[in-house]
Motif scaffolding. Structure first.
Motif: not given
Length: 201
Positions: A65-73
């Protein structure tokens, strides 16, 4: 039409199990497919650690729930989508990964499933043995050129069988052991290489 097959964790999103290790402080959960090429051995280890520390799906879901895509993905997916069909081939699990697909624009995801008893994770069901290789093989059998990218040992068979295989931010040992595979160190470079190779397929 050409196909791009991407690994998920380490390429598009952070490593879920590393996130759980950081949240709980359990060092034993820091081992990933970048460290252990034996997937069944790795998952048995993870399940044993979860049981030992009484961690279940609630704890895993809190990490996701606290994750988001890697920068640039996200930018990579948006850049490639007009020219390629994109398929995510992962050794993660639908129960963990599906909440993260919205942030990537809902690409097609092929992975595995977990089994449960109430909150406890009791096991896992593979989609098939060496699923990334077999997915690429099936795509090639219907005359779809395939470019694949991944970052770990469990991606090697997919990368070697694709028309083009790209290692993304790989550990040094992978680069040394598989010098025939090209390397990308960031998402912009990965996009450049995919577009370059795609123009020649």
């Amino acid at each position: 039409m050409k196909l791009v097959c991407l690994d998920l964790e380490g390429v598009l999103i952070p490593e879920i199990w590393l996130g759980l290790a950081e949240r709980t402080g359990i060092e034993e959960l820091k081992v990933t497919t970048r460290d252990n090429p034996d997937y069944d051995n790795l998952m048995c280890h993870r399940l044993a650690v979860l049981k030992k520390h009484n961690l279940g799906m609630k704890a895993l879901n809190q990490v996701v729930a606290k994750m988001s895509p890697l920068e640039g993905a996200v930018e990579l997916i948006e850049r490639l989508r007009p020219r390629f069909q994109i398929v995510i081939l992962s050794d993660t699990f639908y129960e963990l990964a599906m909440p993260l697909m919205a942030g990537l624009g809902w690409p097609t995801l092929l992975c595995h499933r977990l089994t449960f008893s109430d909150d406890a994770v009791t096991g896992y069901v593979l989609r098939q043995v060496d699923p990334k290789f077999h997915a690429v093989d099936a795509f090639k059998k219907i005359n779809l050129p395939v470019i694949a990218a991944g970052d770990s040992y469990n991606d090697i068979s997919m990368l070697q069988h694709a028309d083009v295989g790209i290692l993304f931010r790989p550990p040094k040992a992978l680069v040394e052991n598989y010098p025939e595979l090209t390397v990308a160190t960031n998402h912009e470079e990965l996009g450049d290489k995919i577009e370059c190779f795609g123009s020649s397929l």
